[in-house]
Design an enzyme around this catalytic site. Sequence first.
Site, PDB file in Angstrom:
ATOM      1  N   GLU A  17       0.816  -1.219   0.000  1.00 44.62           N
ATOM      2  CA  GLU A  17       0.000   0.000   0.000  1.00 44.62           C
ATOM      3  C   GLU A  17       0.845   1.264   0.000  1.00 44.62           C
ATOM      4  O   GLU A  17       0.480   2.258  -0.638  1.00 44.62           O
ATOM      5  CB  GLU A  17      -0.943  -0.017   1.214  1.00 44.62           C
ATOM      6  CG  GLU A  17      -2.096  -0.995   1.103  1.00 44.62           C
ATOM      7  CD  GLU A  17      -1.689  -2.430   1.377  1.00 44.62           C
ATOM      8  OE1 GLU A  17      -2.475  -3.353   1.076  1.00 44.62           O
ATOM      9  OE2 GLU A  17      -0.572  -2.639   1.892  1.00 44.62           O
ATOM     10  N   HIS A  75     -11.283  -6.349   8.393  1.00 44.66           N
ATOM     11  CA  HIS A  75     -11.968  -6.043   7.134  1.00 44.66           C
ATOM     12  C   HIS A  75     -13.254  -5.253   7.362  1.00 44.66           C
ATOM     13  O   HIS A  75     -14.170  -5.314   6.557  1.00 44.66           O
ATOM     14  CB  HIS A  75     -12.298  -7.341   6.372  1.00 44.66           C
ATOM     15  CG  HIS A  75     -11.100  -8.100   5.939  1.00 44.66           C
ATOM     16  ND1 HIS A  75     -10.468  -8.996   6.766  1.00 44.66           N
ATOM     17  CD2 HIS A  75     -10.407  -8.093   4.773  1.00 44.66           C
ATOM     18  CE1 HIS A  75      -9.427  -9.521   6.125  1.00 44.66           C
ATOM     19  NE2 HIS A  75      -9.370  -8.989   4.913  1.00 44.66           N
TER      20      HIS A  75
END
Length: 359
Positions: free
Chosen positions: A94, A164
Amino acid sequence: MATTSTQRFGRRLASSVSRRRLSSSAGEIAVQRSQNPSLNLCSAINQALHIALDTDPRSYVFGEDVSFGGVFRCTVGLADRFGKSRVFNTPLCEQGIVGFGIGLAAMGNRAIAEIQFADYIYPAFDQIVNEAAKFRYRSGNQFNCGGLTIRAPYGAVGHGGHYHSQSPEAFFCHVPGIKVVIPRSPSQAKGLLISCIRDPNPIVFFEPKWLYRLAVEEVPEHDYMLPLSEAEVIREGTDITLVGWGAQLSIMEEACLDAENDGISCELIDLKTLIPWDKETVEASVRKTGRLLISHEAPVTGGFGAEISASIVERCFLRLEAPVARICGLDTPFPLVFEPFYLPTKNKILDAIKSTVNY
């Protein structure tokens, strides 16, 4: 969150969208409901990305697995149409994704970076807050990375657990130099995303993944933009103001309907852009109702609801008839089996509405 509640909310939004005028590059276009296809939020995002790539050859979409459509299928078909030089996979890094996007945008391109889950945006935090947000300032406006848009699915999904399901928007709201945008529905997602991609500032665009398949409404097929930093009153009322964003709007709408059955008139506002947020619209509503309730999925401590509360107390102190209420996630990691207890539900909001009105 009940599936039927979300779907009903989507249909109600579709009705309101048919009456709303949306801005586009060609000016104001009246949206005719009967002429627009029904899309879910995922398809609306996909349509916005198609338009962005089609209308600007400097636009690029990249991230983990985006070339085959991504885990949520939001980018399906893009690589086939625009080629793998403009829609391509990146390594699972990321920090590298955002860092590459900053460089690409600094060269005058439109960099549309996807972070697969908002929970994994933290490795890129330094790049976003220390590089992207400060790029223009540190160069005295000689250089900028305003063509950078970072997309990330956020929030509860029903089975995501603590890795998540997070809602990290408040972290980025603390940083001058970036904008934070969160849509509530398919038509909003399309118009706001196109606006973000074309905005001259770096933007973090959080997509409520709970609504990817559940929220369905009629979405204009044409290229249109919705203004950033303009909140929307989606339900007018006189007794209490409710403010939220993203998937939480459907839950708040259900609470408003139940409160109406008890004789309480609720005004519901979708903030849409968290930074810079539309203080004037919220202030005008609270001056009318005298009460404010804020709801979001993120933990209550340090959540963006605290900023809204503090600002409105400063602006409307003599008009408030009750303390500002915040119905938010708990100050714990996001649980799995205990998710129903963690989330700000309709009943929690309804209880807070009654308590605030009867204060």
